[in-house]
Design a protein around this motif. Structure first.
Motif, PDB file in Angstrom:
ATOM      1  N   VAL A 345       0.836  -1.209   0.000  1.00 19.80           N
ATOM      2  CA  VAL A 345       0.000   0.000   0.000  1.00 19.80           C
ATOM      3  C   VAL A 345       0.865   1.250   0.000  1.00 19.80           C
ATOM      4  N   LEU A 346       1.911   1.266   0.828  1.00 17.30           N
ATOM      5  CA  LEU A 346       2.813   2.421   0.852  1.00 17.30           C
ATOM      6  C   LEU A 346       3.469   2.640  -0.505  1.00 17.30           C
ATOM      7  N   GLN A 348       2.261   1.720  -3.442  1.00 14.85           N
ATOM      8  CA  GLN A 348       1.247   2.199  -4.374  1.00 14.85           C
ATOM      9  C   GLN A 348       0.893   3.662  -4.105  1.00 14.85           C
ATOM     10  N   ARG A 349       0.799   4.028  -2.831  1.00 19.92           N
ATOM     11  CA  ARG A 349       0.517   5.436  -2.503  1.00 19.92           C
ATOM     12  C   ARG A 349       1.617   6.353  -3.027  1.00 19.92           C
ATOM     13  N   GLU A 352       1.146   6.773  -6.793  1.00 23.14           N
ATOM     14  CA  GLU A 352       0.005   7.660  -7.078  1.00 23.14           C
ATOM     15  C   GLU A 352       0.333   9.102  -6.727  1.00 23.14           C
ATOM     16  N   HIS A 353       1.017   9.313  -5.608  1.00 20.70           N
ATOM     17  CA  HIS A 353       1.394  10.665  -5.201  1.00 20.70           C
ATOM     18  C   HIS A 353       2.346  11.293  -6.216  1.00 20.70           C
ATOM     19  N   ASN A 401      -2.354   3.363   9.246  1.00 23.70           N
ATOM     20  CA  ASN A 401      -3.157   3.539   8.035  1.00 23.70           C
ATOM     21  C   ASN A 401      -3.209   4.990   7.574  1.00 23.70           C
ATOM     22  N   MET A 404       2.190   7.826   4.612  1.00 28.30           N
ATOM     23  CA  MET A 404       2.593   7.716   3.213  1.00 28.30           C
ATOM     24  C   MET A 404       4.040   8.170   3.071  1.00 28.30           C
ATOM     25  N   PHE A 424      -0.756  11.872   6.401  1.00 25.85           N
ATOM     26  CA  PHE A 424      -1.307  12.534   5.218  1.00 25.85           C
ATOM     27  C   PHE A 424      -1.240  14.060   5.334  1.00 25.85           C
TER      28      PHE A 424
END
Length: 462
Positions: A345-346, A348-349, A352-353, A401, A404, A424
């Motif tokens: 997840v990290l 992928q974030r 995307e970022h 959760n 990032m 975030f």
């Protein structure tokens, strides 16, 4: 060639051939220690070696009082500590050898901690415990034997330690720590204090006194009723979970002394697998334990103990203290560990970022394994802005959760040595500021992050 030169030559040869060969080679000529002691006795004005009480043992088993600054100049001591010197370097080991450490509580945890501090070359030890060796404690004590049963634990350790490293200055006090003995135990400006006490009142008083005096202290929490050594951690007292003893200590320190944290502790993430056993009196019936207390406030009920766990607690404490004394930076396992899904997840974030901010993810130069390194090894699975966690218990798990990875320096690619872990909202603020602003307004944060990222760069580009 004189005796000293011969000794050094033989020790060097032994180092190449192995420890067994070293012993064999040393036996080929008179011990340099024996020669030194003999000359010291003939010329007492020298004052370097002062033999302790006479006994029938060999000279190597006697207790010698040596200036700790000179310990590593001694051929035998330097050979005994040669692996430490090779690991730390001479100057760092010298810091260990000239240090003074106090160990309070000499049971399963404390005896092993003290034993490895000794074997690591700490030059001065103060050993404190009011209790005696019992037959049932032999399943977890570091050095005690059946012949030591009934002997004060402090004196037992001193006796055995004098045979392992006789040059160490060891002071043993058969004493209960309390307000009246605080000065006697904590004076002398120790470099470290190890709290291996299992009584809440005494533990809280000791920790509060160390904080008040500005002494470095490492505390052990409950080692009883555990079985999983892989779940033992070192962290701030605020982060210790699943441990009733640390929970009580935390509450008492906050309530009675206004201490919120800042004390490193060794604890287990494992829930206790057994409870205190019921107390039975001489007639075999369950009775009130307080009626049998020798010292008020100390438990007399029995905690089931697997002897390996307190031993590992003690070994971890010794390792932590020795590396601190040697000023070797060691990054402990984080309390909150992500699983592989978190790292994916990290990653992928981050992609995307990058696409949102820079229009492309082509400059993402880390894979999932490198994301694991960055998140776990560099930032301990928490925001780079959190020196200590502000969340404990379930809050720690919820907070993972909200994290990032973003670039520290936007002019450089998203490599392992240019990524920081932020919440975030912190990431949004970071993207709207410059490194010059951070350096000017938050110099400590700037320095801490740049030093951490420099370490990552050295790891990947040595």
């Amino acid at each position: 060639m004189n005796d000293k030169a011969k000794s050094l030559a033989l020790i060097g040869a032994g180092a190449l051939l192995g420890s067994g060969a070293t012993v064999a080679l040393l036996r080929l000529l008179p011990s340099s220690r024996e020669a030194t002691v003999q000359s010291s006795n003939e010329a007492k004005s020298n004052g370097k070696y002062a033999p302790a009480a006479e006994d029938s043992g060999s000279l190597k088993e006697k207790n010698y009082e040596v200036d700790s600054a000179d310990l590593l100049k001694d051929d035998i001591v330097s050979e005994q500590l040669t692996r430490n010197i090779q690991f730390f370097g001479f100057d760092a080991q010298q810091k260990v050898t000239t240090s003074y450490v106090v160990v309070i509580g000499l049971g399963g945890v404390g005896s092993h901690a003290a034993s490895m501090l000794l074997r690591s070359g700490v030059g001065r030890l103060l050993l404190v415990d009011f209790d005696q060796v019992s037959l049932s404690s032999l399943n977890r004590h570091a050095v005690a034997t059946r012949t030591d049963v009934g002997t004060p634990k402090a004196l037992c350790l001193k006796k055995h330690f004098s045979l392992i490293y006789p040059e160490c200055h060891i002071d043993a006090k058969v004493l209960l720590y309390d307000n009246s003995s605080e000065e006697e135990i904590l004076s002398g400006d120790p470099d470290f204090v190890l709290d291996c006490i299992d009584n809440i009142d005494t533990k809280v008083a000791l920790l509060a006194a160390c904080v008040r005096r500005g002494l470095k202290v490492l505390s052990a929490t409950g080692a009883g009723a555990r079985a999983d050594p892989t779940r033992i951690r070192v962290a701030d007292l605020r982060e210790s979970t699943n441990d009733p003893l640390s929970r009580s200590v935390r509450q008492r320190l906050r309530r009675d002394h206004g201490i919120e944290g800042g004390i490193p502790v060794v604890f287990s993430l494992e829930k206790p697998k057994a409870k205190l056993l019921p107390f039975k009196g001489p007639n075999g019936e369950e009775e009130n334990p307080s009626d049998y207390q020798v010292v008020p406030g100390f438990r007399v009920r029995i905690i089931p103990v697997l002897g390996t766990i307190p031993a590992i607690f003690g070994q971890i404490m010794a390792s932590y203290v020795v590396t601190q004394l040697a000023e070797l930076q060691v990054h402990m396992e984080p309390i909150v560990n992500f699983d592989m899904d978190h790292y994916r997840v990290l990653h992928q974030r981050l992609i995307e970022h990058e696409e949102i901010i820079y229009g492309t993810s082509v400059n993402v130069q880390v894979d999932i394994e490198e994301v694991m390194y960055v998140a776990k090894e560099l930032w301990h699975c928490r925001s780079a802005r959190d020196l200590t966690t502000k969340e404990v218990g379930r809050g720690m798990w919820r907070s993972v959760n909200e994290l990032m990875l973003v670039r520290w320096d936007r002019s450089k690619p998203a490599s392992a040595w240019n990524l920081i872990l932020l919440k975030f909202t912190e990431a949004d603020e970071h993207e709207s500021s410059t490194l010059e602003d951070i350096k000017a307004n938050e110099p400590e944060f700037f320095t801490r992050v740049t030093c951490t990222l420099k370490r990552a760069e050295l790891d990947f580009c040595p």
